[in-house]
Design a protein around this motif. Sequence first.
Motif, short mmCIF file in Angstrom:
data_model
loop_
_atom_site.label_atom_id
_atom_site.label_comp_id
_atom_site.label_asym_id
_atom_site.label_seq_id
_atom_site.Cartn_x
_atom_site.Cartn_y
_atom_site.Cartn_z
N LEU A 1 27.47 40.03 14.88
CA LEU A 1 27.93 39.47 16.14
C LEU A 1 29.30 38.82 15.99
O LEU A 1 30.16 38.93 16.88
N HIS A 2 29.53 38.13 14.86
CA HIS A 2 30.83 37.51 14.62
C HIS A 2 31.93 38.56 14.55
O HIS A 2 33.03 38.36 15.10
N CYS A 3 31.64 39.68 13.90
CA CYS A 3 32.61 40.77 13.82
C CYS A 3 32.94 41.30 15.21
O CYS A 3 34.11 41.45 15.57
N MET A 4 31.92 41.57 16.00
CA MET A 4 32.15 42.11 17.34
C MET A 4 32.88 41.12 18.24
O MET A 4 33.80 41.49 18.99
N LYS A 5 32.52 39.84 18.14
CA LYS A 5 33.20 38.81 18.93
C LYS A 5 34.66 38.66 18.51
O LYS A 5 35.54 38.51 19.36
N SER A 6 34.92 38.72 17.21
CA SER A 6 36.30 38.60 16.71
C SER A 6 37.17 39.73 17.22
O SER A 6 38.30 39.51 17.68
N VAL A 7 36.66 40.96 17.14
CA VAL A 7 37.41 42.11 17.63
C VAL A 7 37.62 42.01 19.14
O VAL A 7 38.70 42.28 19.66
N TRP A 8 36.56 41.57 19.84
CA TRP A 8 36.66 41.41 21.30
C TRP A 8 37.73 40.39 21.68
O TRP A 8 38.55 40.64 22.57
N HIS A 9 37.75 39.24 20.99
CA HIS A 9 38.73 38.19 21.31
C HIS A 9 40.15 38.65 21.01
O HIS A 9 41.09 38.28 21.72
N GLN A 10 40.33 39.46 19.97
CA GLN A 10 41.67 39.90 19.59
C GLN A 10 42.17 41.06 20.44
O GLN A 10 43.35 41.10 20.82
N GLU A 11 41.29 42.03 20.71
CA GLU A 11 41.75 43.26 21.33
C GLU A 11 40.94 43.70 22.54
O GLU A 11 41.23 44.74 23.15
N GLY A 12 39.89 42.93 22.89
CA GLY A 12 39.07 43.30 24.03
C GLY A 12 38.21 44.53 23.77
O GLY A 12 38.00 44.94 22.63
N LEU A 13 37.76 45.14 24.87
CA LEU A 13 36.89 46.32 24.77
C LEU A 13 37.58 47.46 24.03
O LEU A 13 36.95 48.21 23.28
N ARG A 14 38.89 47.55 24.21
CA ARG A 14 39.65 48.62 23.55
C ARG A 14 39.54 48.51 22.03
O ARG A 14 39.47 49.52 21.32
N GLY A 15 39.51 47.27 21.52
CA GLY A 15 39.38 47.07 20.08
C GLY A 15 38.04 47.54 19.55
O GLY A 15 37.95 48.12 18.46
N LEU A 16 36.98 47.27 20.32
CA LEU A 16 35.64 47.70 19.90
C LEU A 16 35.50 49.22 19.93
O LEU A 16 34.62 49.78 19.26
N TYR A 17 36.35 49.87 20.72
CA TYR A 17 36.30 51.33 20.80
C TYR A 17 37.48 51.98 20.06
O TYR A 17 37.81 53.14 20.32
N GLN A 18 38.07 51.24 19.14
CA GLN A 18 39.12 51.79 18.29
C GLN A 18 38.53 52.92 17.43
O GLN A 18 37.52 52.74 16.78
N GLY A 19 39.16 54.08 17.47
CA GLY A 19 38.66 55.22 16.71
C GLY A 19 37.58 56.02 17.43
O GLY A 19 36.97 56.91 16.85
N VAL A 20 37.34 55.71 18.71
CA VAL A 20 36.25 56.39 19.42
C VAL A 20 36.57 57.87 19.68
O VAL A 20 35.67 58.71 19.70
N THR A 21 37.86 58.20 19.85
CA THR A 21 38.21 59.60 20.13
C THR A 21 37.79 60.54 19.00
O THR A 21 37.06 61.50 19.24
#
Length: 322
Positions: free
Chosen positions: A79-99
């Motif tokens: 959860l800390h990892c997901m929250k950190s990425v969310w705070h830094q880059e938002g939803l786009r950060g959590l979907y980095q590399g999705v393509t």
Amino acid sequence: MSAGPDHGTVGVSDGKPGPAVSFAGHVLQVFKRVKVENLVAGLSGGVVSTLVLHPLDLVKIRFAVSDGLELRPKYNGILHCMKSVWHQEGLRGLYQGVTPNVWGAGASWGLYFFFYNAIKAYVKEGRHTELSATEHLVSAAEAGVLTLTITNPIWVTKTRLVLQYSSDSTSKQYKGMLDALFKIYRTEGVSGLYKGYVPGLFGTSHGALQFMAYEQLKRDYSKYKKIPSDTKLNALEYITMAALSKLFAVATTYPYQVVRARLQDQHNRYDGVVDVIRRTWRNEGAPGFYKGIIPNLIRVTPACCITFVVYENVSRFLLGPS
């Protein structure tokens, strides 16, 4: 390839096929049995599950490569990892590399079912008995090797994109999937696109074990219910068997994923599989080979269930009842 029925392959003068002719004949016979419907059904399942669960894949890879380098962000848990990425880059950060993940998962599942069902049909031709667990295992392993050979470059780009830590898009090394593919090829050649291929080959045992367990569970369950083996089951039954088979495969093969991710990581350099294993063991011990397994289990179990349910229903819709 797996042993199959005699298809009258033309051989050399003594009437026996030479090795090259025999192998080519086996491959040709397998490909005569491929069904595009299996490809579409598998691709559909892979894409749906990947879009839903990609953030957990990102977390798994970041934990898998966490080797103490200063540049890596420090996380206290999933959860800390997901929250950190969310705070830094938002939803786009959590979907980095999705393509590349969608392309890779869709192609992998599609090709896997495509090859797997063709190989099974070839092995089973002319027989009235079900395939054994070993034959399912070998068929799945062969399908896995063919699939990995085609898709490995996509997985390398996914790993590289997921491991871009900066929130500033202008400082990121790769701007997207195609940019990563071209840059990796330009700077590292074909070998760069096939980093992690060797542990990936070991990873085909993961898919093989999963499919063997899945087929065996379906067959045993059908016998228990006293119904034909090709009877359509309900979604809950498919989900249960898919989850059990996936848990079995993950528990037995997970370390290869850590080795593979570390080989594909752009922030550290290893001299090969043995070097990764040696350094991971020396610096982190046995737990190092299981980093990221919790988010992986949380991700792959529902992912596998979604994939198999979508596959079974789409393939039945396209092919009709057996």
